[in-house]
Structure formats: C-alpha cells, structure tokens
Design a protein around this motif. Sequence first.
Motif, PDB file in Angstrom:
ATOM      1  N   UNK A  46       9.084  -5.932   5.213  1.00 25.08           N
ATOM      2  CA  UNK A  46       8.969  -7.377   5.420  1.00 25.08           C
ATOM      3  C   UNK A  46       7.531  -7.819   5.652  1.00 25.08           C
ATOM      4  N   UNK A  47       6.729  -6.996   6.341  1.00 26.33           N
ATOM      5  CA  UNK A  47       5.348  -7.371   6.626  1.00 26.33           C
ATOM      6  C   UNK A  47       4.533  -7.500   5.339  1.00 26.33           C
ATOM      7  N   UNK A  48       4.733  -6.586   4.400  1.00 26.24           N
ATOM      8  CA  UNK A  48       4.015  -6.628   3.127  1.00 26.24           C
ATOM      9  C   UNK A  48       4.385  -7.900   2.370  1.00 26.24           C
ATOM     10  N   UNK A  49       5.678  -8.195   2.357  1.00 29.94           N
ATOM     11  CA  UNK A  49       6.148  -9.393   1.653  1.00 29.94           C
ATOM     12  C   UNK A  49       5.619 -10.663   2.321  1.00 29.94           C
ATOM     13  N   UNK A  50       5.485 -10.643   3.642  1.00 28.64           N
ATOM     14  CA  UNK A  50       4.942 -11.803   4.350  1.00 28.64           C
ATOM     15  C   UNK A  50       3.474 -12.023   3.966  1.00 28.64           C
ATOM     16  N   UNK A  51       2.695 -10.954   3.894  1.00 25.50           N
ATOM     17  CA  UNK A  51       1.296 -11.074   3.472  1.00 25.50           C
ATOM     18  C   UNK A  51       1.230 -11.634   2.055  1.00 25.50           C
ATOM     19  N   UNK A  52       2.124 -11.183   1.172  1.00 27.39           N
ATOM     20  CA  UNK A  52       2.160 -11.712  -0.195  1.00 27.39           C
ATOM     21  C   UNK A  52       2.483 -13.201  -0.217  1.00 27.39           C
ATOM     22  N   UNK A  53       3.352 -13.643   0.688  1.00 28.68           N
ATOM     23  CA  UNK A  53       3.682 -15.076   0.760  1.00 28.68           C
ATOM     24  C   UNK A  53       2.523 -15.891   1.325  1.00 28.68           C
ATOM     25  N   UNK A  54       1.877 -15.368   2.374  1.00 28.65           N
ATOM     26  CA  UNK A  54       0.778 -16.090   3.016  1.00 28.65           C
ATOM     27  C   UNK A  54      -0.476 -16.157   2.152  1.00 28.65           C
ATOM     28  N   UNK A  55      -0.734 -15.093   1.409  1.00 30.95           N
ATOM     29  CA  UNK A  55      -1.937 -15.002   0.570  1.00 30.95           C
ATOM     30  C   UNK A  55      -1.532 -14.628  -0.856  1.00 30.95           C
ATOM     31  N   UNK A  56      -0.958 -15.565  -1.602  1.00 33.85           N
ATOM     32  CA  UNK A  56      -0.417 -15.239  -2.928  1.00 33.85           C
ATOM     33  C   UNK A  56      -1.473 -14.744  -3.914  1.00 33.85           C
ATOM     34  N   UNK A  57      -2.696 -15.249  -3.847  1.00 29.56           N
ATOM     35  CA  UNK A  57      -3.728 -14.789  -4.782  1.00 29.56           C
ATOM     36  C   UNK A  57      -4.108 -13.340  -4.514  1.00 29.56           C
ATOM     37  N   UNK A  58      -4.093 -12.919  -3.266  1.00 27.80           N
ATOM     38  CA  UNK A  58      -4.410 -11.534  -2.925  1.00 27.80           C
ATOM     39  C   UNK A  58      -3.355 -10.596  -3.494  1.00 27.80           C
ATOM     40  N   UNK A  59      -2.098 -10.976  -3.375  1.00 32.16           N
ATOM     41  CA  UNK A  59      -1.008 -10.126  -3.842  1.00 32.16           C
ATOM     42  C   UNK A  59      -0.893 -10.031  -5.347  1.00 32.16           C
ATOM     43  N   UNK A  60      -1.456 -10.976  -6.081  1.00 29.60           N
ATOM     44  CA  UNK A  60      -1.361 -10.960  -7.546  1.00 29.60           C
ATOM     45  C   UNK A  60      -2.193  -9.856  -8.171  1.00 29.60           C
ATOM     46  N   UNK A  61      -3.285  -9.459  -7.532  1.00 25.73           N
ATOM     47  CA  UNK A  61      -4.174  -8.441  -8.076  1.00 25.73           C
ATOM     48  C   UNK A  61      -3.746  -7.056  -7.581  1.00 25.73           C
ATOM     49  N   UNK A  62      -3.332  -6.206  -8.498  1.00 19.86           N
ATOM     50  CA  UNK A  62      -2.818  -4.873  -8.131  1.00 19.86           C
ATOM     51  C   UNK A  62      -3.892  -3.985  -7.513  1.00 19.86           C
ATOM     52  N   UNK A  63      -5.163  -4.267  -7.786  1.00 16.10           N
ATOM     53  CA  UNK A  63      -6.236  -3.417  -7.254  1.00 16.10           C
ATOM     54  C   UNK A  63      -6.652  -3.788  -5.838  1.00 16.10           C
ATOM     55  N   UNK A  64      -6.140  -4.883  -5.301  1.00 11.99           N
ATOM     56  CA  UNK A  64      -6.449  -5.225  -3.913  1.00 11.99           C
ATOM     57  C   UNK A  64      -5.736  -4.246  -2.993  1.00 11.99           C
ATOM     58  N   UNK A  65      -6.467  -3.710  -2.038  1.00 14.44           N
ATOM     59  CA  UNK A  65      -5.931  -2.697  -1.136  1.00 14.44           C
ATOM     60  C   UNK A  65      -5.690  -3.282   0.245  1.00 14.44           C
ATOM     61  N   UNK A  66      -4.611  -2.844   0.863  1.00 12.88           N
ATOM     62  CA  UNK A  66      -4.320  -3.224   2.237  1.00 12.88           C
ATOM     63  C   UNK A  66      -4.627  -2.012   3.107  1.00 12.88           C
ATOM     64  N   UNK A  67      -5.281  -2.245   4.224  1.00 13.80           N
ATOM     65  CA  UNK A  67      -5.668  -1.146   5.107  1.00 13.80           C
ATOM     66  C   UNK A  67      -4.821  -1.159   6.359  1.00 13.80           C
ATOM     67  N   UNK A  68      -4.513   0.021   6.849  1.00 13.91           N
ATOM     68  CA  UNK A  68      -3.786   0.160   8.095  1.00 13.91           C
ATOM     69  C   UNK A  68      -4.665   0.839   9.125  1.00 13.91           C
ATOM     70  N   UNK A  69      -4.356   0.641  10.374  1.00 15.36           N
ATOM     71  CA  UNK A  69      -5.124   1.229  11.461  1.00 15.36           C
ATOM     72  C   UNK A  69      -4.218   2.184  12.230  1.00 15.36           C
ATOM     73  N   UNK A  70      -4.661   3.410  12.369  1.00 17.20           N
ATOM     74  CA  UNK A  70      -3.909   4.406  13.126  1.00 17.20           C
ATOM     75  C   UNK A  70      -4.734   4.824  14.332  1.00 17.20           C
ATOM     76  N   UNK A  71      -4.064   5.014  15.450  1.00 23.24           N
ATOM     77  CA  UNK A  71      -4.769   5.405  16.676  1.00 23.24           C
ATOM     78  C   UNK A  71      -4.095   6.628  17.279  1.00 23.24           C
ATOM     79  N   UNK A  72      -4.046   7.690  16.522  1.00 25.46           N
ATOM     80  CA  UNK A  72      -3.378   8.906  16.964  1.00 25.46           C
ATOM     81  C   UNK A  72      -4.136   9.562  18.118  1.00 25.46           C
ATOM     82  N   UNK A  73      -3.462   9.762  19.228  1.00 23.86           N
ATOM     83  CA  UNK A  73      -4.053  10.436  20.369  1.00 23.86           C
ATOM     84  C   UNK A  73      -4.901   9.546  21.255  1.00 23.86           C
ATOM     85  N   UNK A  74      -4.975   8.265  20.974  1.00 23.79           N
ATOM     86  CA  UNK A  74      -5.789   7.356  21.783  1.00 23.79           C
ATOM     87  C   UNK A  74      -5.106   7.089  23.124  1.00 23.79           C
TER      88      UNK A  74
END
Length: 86
Positions: A46-74
């Motif tokens: 659902x989060x990915x689809x929400x980003x696509x709805x909020x920013x439709x131009x970003x989601x149209x380009x397949x080469x746009x990358x979404x980044x995640x943040x991991x904090x393992x062991x923090x």
Amino acid sequence: MKVLRYLRIVPRFKRLFANGDDAKDLRWHENARNCDGMVHHPVECLQWKKIDRLFPNFGKEARNLRLGLASDGMNPYGNLSTQHSS
C-alpha cells in the motif's frame, strides 16, 4: 569515536544502470510484476501505491528508484535499554 561516512549515491546508481543485467533488475518492479494478490515485492504494498498516487510523474518513470532506510542493531537510547535489531 563514531565516524559518519558520506557515500555519493548518484555515481553508484549510474554504474548500476550501466550494467545491462543490473539495469533489468532495477526496473523489475515495472516490467515483470506478478499480480497474483500476494506480496512478493514492496511494489505490491500500500505504501508504494500511495507514493505513486501522491507523485504520479515519479511513478511513471521505471528508472526512478525508491530508497529505504534500515537501522539494524541501532540503539537510540545508548546503554539505558537493551539492544534490538530491526
């Protein structure tokens, strides 16, 4: 002493897209989705689809990358609490 390292991300992305196999994998979410109703990749969440709805131009380009943040062991509380892993 803690050291914060800054890694330039744009040159890394350019190198990834320069390799044909890596570029294919980076565009998988656009070109090879499996729409069977189960979550196999974050693109189906659902989060990915929400980003696509909020920013439709970003989601149209397949080469746009979404980044995640991991904090393992923090441990945000120092020694006041037990260590945890996310």
